[in-house]
Write a protein that holds these residues in place. Structure first.
Motif, PDB file in Angstrom:
ATOM      1  N   MET A   1      -5.316  10.113  -9.887  1.00  0.00           N
ATOM      2  CA  MET A   1      -4.811  11.480  -9.913  1.00  0.00           C
ATOM      3  C   MET A   1      -3.287  11.481 -10.049  1.00  0.00           C
ATOM      4  N   GLU A   2      -2.668  10.403  -9.677  1.00  0.00           N
ATOM      5  CA  GLU A   2      -1.211  10.305  -9.737  1.00  0.00           C
ATOM      6  C   GLU A   2      -0.694  10.412 -11.176  1.00  0.00           C
ATOM      7  N   ILE A   3      -1.424   9.824 -12.104  1.00  0.00           N
ATOM      8  CA  ILE A   3      -1.026   9.871 -13.516  1.00  0.00           C
ATOM      9  C   ILE A   3      -1.070  11.316 -14.023  1.00  0.00           C
ATOM     10  N   LEU A   4      -2.133  12.026 -13.662  1.00  0.00           N
ATOM     11  CA  LEU A   4      -2.270  13.423 -14.071  1.00  0.00           C
ATOM     12  C   LEU A   4      -1.133  14.267 -13.505  1.00  0.00           C
ATOM     13  N   MET A   5      -0.840  14.114 -12.239  1.00  0.00           N
ATOM     14  CA  MET A   5       0.221  14.906 -11.608  1.00  0.00           C
ATOM     15  C   MET A   5       1.573  14.615 -12.268  1.00  0.00           C
ATOM     16  N   GLN A  47      -6.257  27.454  -3.989  1.00  0.00           N
ATOM     17  CA  GLN A  47      -7.542  27.838  -3.394  1.00  0.00           C
ATOM     18  C   GLN A  47      -8.568  26.708  -3.458  1.00  0.00           C
ATOM     19  N   THR A  48      -8.417  25.829  -4.431  1.00  0.00           N
ATOM     20  CA  THR A  48      -9.376  24.750  -4.648  1.00  0.00           C
ATOM     21  C   THR A  48      -8.625  23.423  -4.702  1.00  0.00           C
ATOM     22  N   PRO A  49      -8.128  22.953  -3.586  1.00  0.00           N
ATOM     23  CA  PRO A  49      -7.351  21.713  -3.623  1.00  0.00           C
ATOM     24  C   PRO A  49      -8.220  20.529  -4.054  1.00  0.00           C
ATOM     25  N   LEU A  50      -7.616  19.640  -4.820  1.00  0.00           N
ATOM     26  CA  LEU A  50      -8.310  18.443  -5.272  1.00  0.00           C
ATOM     27  C   LEU A  50      -8.332  17.414  -4.152  1.00  0.00           C
ATOM     28  N   ALA A  51      -9.432  16.721  -4.032  1.00  0.00           N
ATOM     29  CA  ALA A  51      -9.531  15.669  -3.012  1.00  0.00           C
ATOM     30  C   ALA A  51      -8.554  14.554  -3.358  1.00  0.00           C
ATOM     31  N   ALA A  52      -7.919  14.014  -2.350  1.00  0.00           N
ATOM     32  CA  ALA A  52      -6.931  12.952  -2.552  1.00  0.00           C
ATOM     33  C   ALA A  52      -7.538  11.726  -3.233  1.00  0.00           C
ATOM     34  N   ASP A  53      -8.822  11.508  -3.023  1.00  0.00           N
ATOM     35  CA  ASP A  53      -9.463  10.331  -3.615  1.00  0.00           C
ATOM     36  C   ASP A  53     -10.137  10.642  -4.956  1.00  0.00           C
ATOM     37  N   SER A  55     -10.798  10.827  -8.810  1.00  0.00           N
ATOM     38  CA  SER A  55     -10.407   9.973  -9.929  1.00  0.00           C
ATOM     39  C   SER A  55      -9.590  10.800 -10.914  1.00  0.00           C
ATOM     40  N   GLU A  56      -8.919  10.129 -11.835  1.00  0.00           N
ATOM     41  CA  GLU A  56      -8.137  10.843 -12.851  1.00  0.00           C
ATOM     42  C   GLU A  56      -9.032  11.772 -13.667  1.00  0.00           C
ATOM     43  N   ASP A  57     -10.207  11.305 -14.034  1.00  0.00           N
ATOM     44  CA  ASP A  57     -11.137  12.131 -14.820  1.00  0.00           C
ATOM     45  C   ASP A  57     -11.609  13.345 -14.035  1.00  0.00           C
TER      46      ASP A  57
END
Length: 113
Positions: A1-5, A47-53, A55-57
């Motif tokens: 997810m770091e790459i996406l951010m 409203q819909t936070p992404l889970a920290a774990d 995946s990028e996809d």
């Protein structure tokens, strides 16, 4: 997810976001509502936070769905109806005044001889 951010931080316009997430859009809709679309996208992300774990996809797909939803909110609606920004929510109770009402309230002009 770091790459996406990291990639998303480089985007600035609504068109860049929509292109990045490969969302088809009508330029006329985006032209009129670009800031509203991005603000709504931000609201949906909160409203819909992404889970920290995630995946990028998974993160990419979740963001794509939320941005598509934000864009579609304005396809058949308007910024005034959607009330994304506070100024539109605050204006909800504002009454309009017609020109006729203003004219009626003005004192009659006296003709000067």
């Amino acid at each position: 997810m770091e790459i996406l951010m990291h990639a998303m931080k480089k985007l600035s316009t609504a068109e860049e976001f929509l292109d990045f997430f490969a969302i088809e859009y009508q330029p006329a809709v985006v032209h009129v509502n670009r800031l509203h679309i991005l603000q709504r996208f931000h609201q949906y992300l909160r409203q819909t936070p992404l889970a920290a774990d995630s995946s990028e996809d998974e993160a990419l797909n979740a963001c794509r769905k939320l941005l598509d939803l934000a864009y579609r909110d304005f396809v058949g609606s308007s910024a005034i109806k959607e009330k994304v920004f506070k100024v539109f929510r605050d204006a909800e109770g504002v009454k309009t005044v017609s020109v006729e009402n203003i004219r009626a309230a003005l004192p009659q002009r006296q003709k000067v001889a």
